[in-house]
Every structure is written in structure tokens, then in C-alpha cells.
Design an enzyme around this catalytic site. Structure first.
Site, PDB file in Angstrom:
ATOM      1  N   GLU A 114       0.848  -1.208   0.000  1.00 17.50           N
ATOM      2  CA  GLU A 114       0.000   0.000   0.000  1.00 17.50           C
ATOM      3  C   GLU A 114       0.878   1.250   0.000  1.00 17.50           C
ATOM      4  O   GLU A 114       2.084   1.185   0.144  1.00 17.50           O
ATOM      5  CB  GLU A 114      -0.923   0.033   1.222  1.00 17.50           C
ATOM      6  CG  GLU A 114      -2.349  -0.415   0.954  1.00 17.50           C
ATOM      7  CD  GLU A 114      -3.153   0.605   0.142  1.00 17.50           C
ATOM      8  OE1 GLU A 114      -2.554   1.589  -0.354  1.00 17.50           O
ATOM      9  OE2 GLU A 114      -4.366   0.412   0.001  1.00 17.50           O
ATOM     10  N   ASN A 168     -10.440   5.105   1.200  1.00 14.07           N
ATOM     11  CA  ASN A 168      -9.565   4.907   0.052  1.00 14.07           C
ATOM     12  C   ASN A 168      -9.792   5.988  -0.995  1.00 14.07           C
ATOM     13  O   ASN A 168     -10.644   6.861  -0.824  1.00 14.07           O
ATOM     14  CB  ASN A 168      -9.806   3.518  -0.563  1.00 14.07           C
ATOM     15  CG  ASN A 168      -8.845   2.472  -0.013  1.00 14.07           C
ATOM     16  OD1 ASN A 168      -7.636   2.707   0.087  1.00 14.07           O
ATOM     17  ND2 ASN A 168      -9.367   1.316   0.356  1.00 14.07           N
ATOM     18  N   ASP A 198     -10.237   1.185  -4.621  1.00 16.18           N
ATOM     19  CA  ASP A 198      -9.141   1.260  -3.655  1.00 16.18           C
ATOM     20  C   ASP A 198      -8.379   2.572  -3.862  1.00 16.18           C
ATOM     21  O   ASP A 198      -8.993   3.616  -4.038  1.00 16.18           O
ATOM     22  CB  ASP A 198      -8.254   0.030  -3.802  1.00 16.18           C
ATOM     23  CG  ASP A 198      -7.589  -0.373  -2.490  1.00 16.18           C
ATOM     24  OD1 ASP A 198      -6.888   0.470  -1.890  1.00 16.18           O
ATOM     25  OD2 ASP A 198      -7.746  -1.525  -2.055  1.00 16.18           O
TER      26      ASP A 198
END
Length: 293
Positions: free
Chosen positions: A18, A148, A199
Site C-alpha cells: 500500500e 480509500n 481502492d
């Protein structure tokens, strides 16, 4: 689905890759394994990836200046000394709640950091999206399950965010001088009837938005009006976030994850958790330095 030139940056399979980013001050890309408590850095001049073990989960990194960085970690915003890696608490971030951690974030053109929190078990509505600038942390949107897609247009007048559980991308008008909202969020893109969970995201110089679709193995490219222009293949089923990198900001660093996969799924998706560079033919912009004082 469109195929584009793609190469593996790092073959390590991260449980939850991430927070990809690019630091124009040092020509260095960075990303995290949140659950693995590790920061990865890669000078683009060498392509050598260095792993830095962290004492707690972290999800976002931003340059402050030539000697310091700001990290969003599970219990606070920390200043990191570039040379030594030493961490100093700058501001607590839900430090009184051991059940939450930081997640997605991005730096607004004004130097403000938006960062979201979420339950460590992705508990419903346990998170919040915050605005940080010049030492002040302000909650913006509460009752978020998985924050997100935090991203901003180059002029600073528009921000994006989503709750992956709700799977609807929101757009909000912002004060370009501060990065604070000046209106209520409005629906920009509804993913509920399509494959994949929205996302992480970034915005190209022409205003198009690139967003990872968890479980769909793809990136969506959305027009400034929310229309799907392209669906780009990622060689892993769980892409988490893209970020423009390089001196020209013309390539995408894309992180992925194997979190929640069974052993059979991991063996089928042999690239799950690897980190990639994609050439999608768009020019982005460099993320600004965060303003802490």
C-alpha cells in the site's frame, strides 16, 4: 481489458502492499507492507529496493523537506529522519483506540495531508478521514469503514475519496489554499454494479483519475466527469494503489496484496503482493511536500 507495458519492481509478496509514492526531492519511490510493518524505498537511479522494518503499522509517507518525512502510522503522525530512519511522534492519530490504524492518504497541492483510519479488522464505520496542515488535525468524514481513493486535482479545487465497503467514489469541492472542503461531497462514480472494490487512486495532469480495483486485477481510468475511459490489466488480482513516479511523472507504481487469500488462491495468483511499474501513457504530477509548520 487493456494490456500495457508492465514490469515487476520487487518480487517480494507483501501481505498488504500500500501507500506508493514518489519523492521528487530524491527521485525515490516508496511503498509499504502495512501488515508486515515495513517501508520500502527505491531510488529510481539504481532500482535497488531497501526494506526498513517499522515498530508499528504505517500506510502513508510524504516529504517534509530534504532531511525529514512524515509517516502516517497506526497511532499517530511521525516525523522520520531520512538519514537515520529515527521516528519522532508529531501528532497522535486515534492513539486512544488500539483497534484502529491509518490507511489511505494523499497530499493536497496546498501541502495538506488527508489521511484515513479504519478498524484493524475492517469493522464497519470504525474509521475517519482527517485533514492535517500546519500542526492541526481535523476530522472531515466519520463512520468510514475502509477509507480509500484519496486524491486531488492539480489546481487543488477538487478532492476524491471513497469507502471501499460502500464502493462509491465521491467528489468534493475544496479550498485550493487549504485543502479543506467548501461543499458537501457528491457521487462521482458508482462501482456497486461492477467487478472490484474501489481502492487507492491518483489524478493525471489532464484531470483523469486512475483508481485500483481490488479483486478485479485492474485499474480504472475515469474522465473528469466520471465516465470509464479505460480498464487496464494489473498482473495481480488485488491491486491496492497507483502513484505517478519519475522525473516526468509518466509511469505508475502499483502495489498489490495477498491479504485474505487462501493458499490455493495465492498459488493461482503467483504475483499477488508484488510491486509493479506500468506505462499507461498518461502524465501525472509530483505530489507536493507536506506543510507541518
Amino acid at each position: 481489458m487493456e494490456s500495457v507495458p508492465t514490469r515487476i519492481v520487487d518480487e517480494r509478496r507483501l501481505e498488504l502492499g500500500e501507500g506508493p509514492s514518489y519523492d521528487a526531492l530524491t527521485d525515490t519511490a516508496a511503498w509499504f507492507d502495512i501488515l508486515g510493518r515495513t517501508l520500502y524505498e527505491m531510488p529510481l537511479s539504481t532500482g535497488t529496493v531497501t526494506a526498513h522494518a517499522l515498530p508499528r503499522m504505517a500506510s502513508e509517507i510524504a516529504a517534509i523537506d530534504a532531511t525529514r518525512q512524515l509517516l502516517a502510522m497506526e497511532d499517530g503522525l511521525y516525523i522520520r529522519d531520512r538519514a537515520s530512519g529515527a521516528l519522532t511522534l508529531h501528532l497522535p492519530l486515534e492513539a486512544d483506540d488500539p483497534n484502529t490504524r491509518s490507511n489511505d492518504g494523499n497530499v493536497h497541492p496546498s501541502g495538506a495531508l488527508w489521511v484515513g483510519t479504519m478498524g484493524k479488522g475492517a469493522e464497519r464505520e470504525a474509521g475517519t478521514i482527517y485533514h492535517y496542515r500546519k500542526g492541526v488535525l481535523t476530522p472531515l468524514y466519520r463512520d468510514i469503514s475502509i477509507p480509500n481513493a484519496i486524491a486531488f486535482t492539480e489546481d487543488g479545487r477538487t478532492g476524491y475519496f471513497c469507502d471501499t465497503v460502500v464502493n462509491k467514489l465521491m467528489r468534493v469541492a475544496l479550498d485550493p489554499a487549504t485543502g479543506l472542503p467548501i461543499a458537501e461531497p457528491e457521487l462521482f462514480h458508482d462501482q456497486t454494479q461492477h467487478e472490484g472494490g474501489l481502492d487507492g487512486a491518483c489524478v493525471a495532469r489532464d484531470g483523469t483519475l486512475v483508481i485500483a480495483c481490488w479483486s478485479a486485477g485492474s485499474l480504472l481510468v475515469l474522465s473528469p466527469s466520471g465516465e470509464t475511459l479505460r480498464t487496464i490489466e494489473v498482473p495481480s488480482s488485488q491491486p491496492t494503489c497507483p502513484a505517478f513516479i519519475g522525473r516526468k511523472a509518466d509511469r505508475l507504481l502499483v502495489t498489490t496484496a495477498w491479504e485474505h487469500m487462501t493458499p490455493d488462491q495465492q498459488s493461482t495468483d503467483a504475483s499477488a503482493g508484488m510491486t509493479f511499474i506500468l506505462d499507461i501513457g498518461l502524465e501525472g504530477r509530483h505530489v507536493p511536500q507536506v506543510v507541518i509548520e
